[in-house]
Scaffold this motif. Structure first.
Motif, PDB file in Angstrom:
ATOM      1  N   UNK B   4     124.604  29.037   5.107  1.00 23.29           N
ATOM      2  CA  UNK B   4     125.772  29.318   4.259  1.00 23.29           C
ATOM      3  C   UNK B   4     125.702  30.724   3.652  1.00 23.29           C
ATOM      4  N   UNK B   5     124.478  31.360   3.719  1.00 22.38           N
ATOM      5  CA  UNK B   5     124.367  32.727   3.158  1.00 22.38           C
ATOM      6  C   UNK B   5     125.182  33.694   3.987  1.00 22.38           C
ATOM      7  N   UNK B   6     125.847  34.626   3.329  1.00 19.40           N
ATOM      8  CA  UNK B   6     126.634  35.609   4.059  1.00 19.40           C
ATOM      9  C   UNK B   6     126.378  37.007   3.505  1.00 19.40           C
ATOM     10  N   UNK B   7     126.747  38.014   4.278  1.00 17.67           N
ATOM     11  CA  UNK B   7     126.518  39.405   3.881  1.00 17.67           C
ATOM     12  C   UNK B   7     127.374  39.754   2.655  1.00 17.67           C
ATOM     13  N   UNK B   8     126.774  40.310   1.667  1.00 13.22           N
ATOM     14  CA  UNK B   8     127.548  40.624   0.462  1.00 13.22           C
ATOM     15  C   UNK B   8     128.693  41.565   0.797  1.00 13.22           C
ATOM     16  N   UNK B   9     129.776  41.286   0.245  1.00  9.39           N
ATOM     17  CA  UNK B   9     130.955  42.126   0.457  1.00  9.39           C
ATOM     18  C   UNK B   9     131.427  42.662  -0.889  1.00  9.39           C
ATOM     19  N   UNK B  10     131.753  43.960  -1.016  1.00  8.94           N
ATOM     20  CA  UNK B  10     132.246  44.516  -2.288  1.00  8.94           C
ATOM     21  C   UNK B  10     132.326  46.020  -2.237  1.00  8.94           C
ATOM     22  N   UNK B  11     132.502  46.595  -3.414  1.00 14.27           N
ATOM     23  CA  UNK B  11     132.695  48.046  -3.500  1.00 14.27           C
ATOM     24  C   UNK B  11     131.492  48.772  -4.101  1.00 14.27           C
ATOM     25  N   UNK B  12     130.400  48.052  -4.292  1.00 13.56           N
ATOM     26  CA  UNK B  12     129.275  48.643  -5.015  1.00 13.56           C
ATOM     27  C   UNK B  12     128.810  49.953  -4.405  1.00 13.56           C
ATOM     28  N   UNK B  13     128.538  49.954  -3.097  1.00 14.50           N
ATOM     29  CA  UNK B  13     127.982  51.152  -2.461  1.00 14.50           C
ATOM     30  C   UNK B  13     128.961  52.339  -2.491  1.00 14.50           C
ATOM     31  N   UNK B  14     130.212  52.116  -2.070  1.00 17.39           N
ATOM     32  CA  UNK B  14     131.160  53.252  -2.156  1.00 17.39           C
ATOM     33  C   UNK B  14     131.304  53.782  -3.575  1.00 17.39           C
TER      34      UNK B  14
END
Lengths: 272, 379
Positions: B4-14
């Motif tokens: 159920x783990x998935x790759x984190x998605x978001x705007x942190x890096x940009x």
């Protein structure tokens, strides 16, 4: 089966976080822009004050107090020496070399002479007949016996009185320094340098209109606002300038950045 | 079964990259601005410092020539010296514009200029700042009032004489002075028969006070400053001792040097000089002086203590003795025992030109007031 996409909650939280971060970044950008504009303004203001001081300082240090024609808080009329020399005979004197730019830009307004006694006072003679090349042998031969300096100038000066050979002589130009309205930046104050018969220029602008000249008199350690009754007792000038940036800083609409400069210039030829 | 783990998605890096980009840009701009401002300030400070160095060099060149290794009197060809100063240096150049004429009041005229160079920088990358200062100057020789060919606060006892004489008649066609000048006590005494015109001058004997202490106040120069505070700059200093351990060469004597002998003011052995020490100039002796043989001197001799003369010397100029009476030292109870003894057939001839020549090296350049300029070409 795994779910694909974002839930509404996730989207809202993301948007909220993005809004918060974006707001911070925007504030940072605005702050940096304002800081940069303010710093640039202050630097410009300092440059205005400093440039004025540099130009005036070199001339004023050569002033001899009896050469002060008039003085007020905003205007100073002086006879500024630009060539120092020694009297030979007749109407001839020989002068030390002068920086070519200074010589070329000087506008002759007369000469000053004094006796050979080491502490004798100068006598000024206003004269607009420009000196012409003089005979070197007039200086080298008896009775003067003075050898002109290499690259110096030996001049014949109209109206030069008969003096003892070796008496100091200098040529001067008449200069008016004035803190007056600027024509380059209307509504602001400028430091003007007007040479009688020569250039009239704004050597620094803009200043706050509080900029003034103050006066050191012999025996005093601090400058005074009042112009002394005896002008020849002035031994130096304090220039109080508040330089301004030409444009106002972005965060203070209509208010230019300012930098105050207070500089004392003592006349090196003011030994009375 | 899939995790159920998935790759984190978001705007942190940009967002981090954007923030870092903005911050780096702002810092770089700030540094550039500060750098520009510092460079500008540094330039202004450099110019001010160069002007101060030029001025210091000019004053040193005018007033401190001996300490700079230059002769007191600038040579005809002029001279120059580099003065090392804090933060830079000054090149001082002196040029003769007119030689002086001895005895006429026509002073030697000079032009002194100083080029101050500021080499220490507050901010890297800038050049040296340069400034000029100049002035006309006259050479003022030292002057001295000469009461007599021989002035003695000790008193004088002539036990010799022979064919010698003491003459106040100026050998240089100037105004004559007295032959000897002494206080009433112990005064001037001749214990031997001398020729009739042994003393020549107007008057032959000048009275300068009731006793040495009284006479000391009438001698118009500051012996205390000379002895204790180095008011006279010596060309050569001779340490205490009988026979001098160092002495100017014949060549050096030609320029009328100033020789200071530190054998006093009290307790030192008397300086012993003879024919081999003959010369010219200003001879300053803090203690006693004994002259033997055919010693000759052209110029001025100042003696703090007592003079004893055994030979047949000749002094052209002037001599003053017993000057330590001006130092408030205890005076010996029997003044006659301390009087100068002139045992030989001596010749003391007053010579104003010799005096003036001796004093020349003690003169100094003095700026013509209010002839200062800062616009001599610096290139």
């Amino acid at each position: 089966m795994s779910r694909r996409g974002f839930t509404l909650v996730e989207l809202l939280v993301t948007m909220l976080l993005a809004a918060v971060v974006g707001l911070g970044v925007t504030r940072l950008l605005i702050s940096q822009t304002q800081f940069f504009a303010g710093s640039t303004g202050r630097r410009d203001a300092r440059a205005v004050a400093r440039n004025a001081v540099n130009i005036v300082r070199d001339e004023m240090r050569m002033i001899e107090p009896r050469g002060i024609v008039s003085a007020s808080a905003t205007q100073l009329v002086v006879r500024v020496p630009y060539a120092m020399g020694l009297y030979c005979t007749g109407t001839t004197a020989t002068f030390a070399p002068v920086d070519s730019l200074i010589w070329a830009s000087a506008t002759y307004a007369g000469f000053a002479t004094r006796d050979t006694a080491l502490n004798a006072p100068y006598t000024y003679v206003d004269n607009t007949t420009v000196p012409t090349a003089g005979s070197v042998t007039t200086c080298t031969s008896s009775p003067a016996g003075i050898t002109p300096l290499t690259n110096g100038r030996t001049l014949s000066i109209s109206g030069l009185p008969t003096l003892v050979a070796g008496s100091p002589v200098f040529l001067f130009q008449r200069v008016t320094y004035e803190l007056a309205a600027s024509t380059l930046i209307p509504g602001r104050t400028a430091l003007w340098r007007r040479v009688t018969g020569g250039v009239s220029e704004e050597i620094a602008v803009p200043f706050e209109n509080t900029a003034i000249f103050r006066f050191f008199v012999s025996g005093a350690t601090t400058a005074q606002d009042n112009v002394p009754t005896v002008l020849s007792s002035i031994t130096g000038i304090e220039i109080v300038l508040v330089g301004e940036s030409e444009r106002s800083a972005s965060n203070r609409q209509g208010t230019p950045e300012q930098a105050a400069v207070r500089l004392a210039i003592f006349f090196r030829n003011a030994v009375l | 079964m899939r995790s159920s783990a998935r790759r984190p998605v978001g705007f942190a890096l940009p967002m981090v990259i954007l923030t870092m980009f903005v911050l780096v840009g702002a810092i770089a701009a700030g540094f550039a601005m500060i750098s520009s401002e510092r460079s500008s300030d540094d330039s202004s400070m450099q110019a001010q410092s160069a002007a101060a160095l030029a001025e210091t060099g000019l004053q040193q060149g005018l007033r401190n020539r001996l300490a700079l290794g230059l002769p007191a009197v600038p040579p005809t060809a002029g001279d120059s010296v580099r003065v090392t100063l804090d933060g830079g240096y000054a090149d001082v150049v002196t040029r003769l514009m007119r030689p002086g004429v001895l005895g006429t009041g026509v002073r030697a005229l000079y032009f002194v200029r100083s080029r101050g160079v500021r080499t220490r920088r507050f901010f890297p990358g800038g050049g040296d700042a340069v400034s000029m200062a100049s002035a006309f100057a006259a050479f003022l020789p030292m002057t001295m009032t000469i009461p007599a060919a021989v002035t003695s606060l000790n008193g004088i006892n002539v036990a010799g004489g022979g064919n010698g004489y003491i003459s106040g008649v100026d050998a240089c066609s100037g105004t004559s002075t007295a032959a000897v000048a002494v206080p009433d006590i112990p005064g001037y005494d001749q214990t031997s028969v001398v020729k009739a015109d042994f003393l020549r001058g107007t008057p032959t004997i000048a009275d300068i006070g009731s006793d040495p202490e009284d006479a000391a106040t009438g001698i118009p120069f500051d012996w205390e400053d000379i002895v204790y505070r180095g008011a006279i700059s010596a060309t050569l200093t001779v340490p205490a001792g009988g026979t001098p351990s160092v002495w100017p060469t014949t060549a050096a004597m030609a320029s009328f040097p100033t020789v200071v002998v530190r054998n006093g003011p009290t307790g030192g052995a008397a300086l012993q000089v003879g024919k081999t020490h003959s010369g010219k100039g200003m001879l300053v002796i803090f203690g006693d002086l004994t002259i033997n043989g055919n010693f000759t001197w052209e110029g001025v001799i100042l003696v703090g203590g007592r003079l004893t003369l055994n030979g047949t010397p000749q002094i052209d100029g002037a001599i003053s003795t017993g000057l330590n009476a001006k130092l408030d030292l205890p005076i010996a109870p029997n003044l006659f025992e301390n009087a100068d003894d002139l045992n030989g057939a001596s010749i003391f001839q007053y010579n104003s030109c010799g005096v003036q020549s001796a004093l020349t090296s003690l003169g100094a350049l003095r700026a013509y007031q209010n002839t200062w300029a800062n616009n001599f070409p610096a290139y």
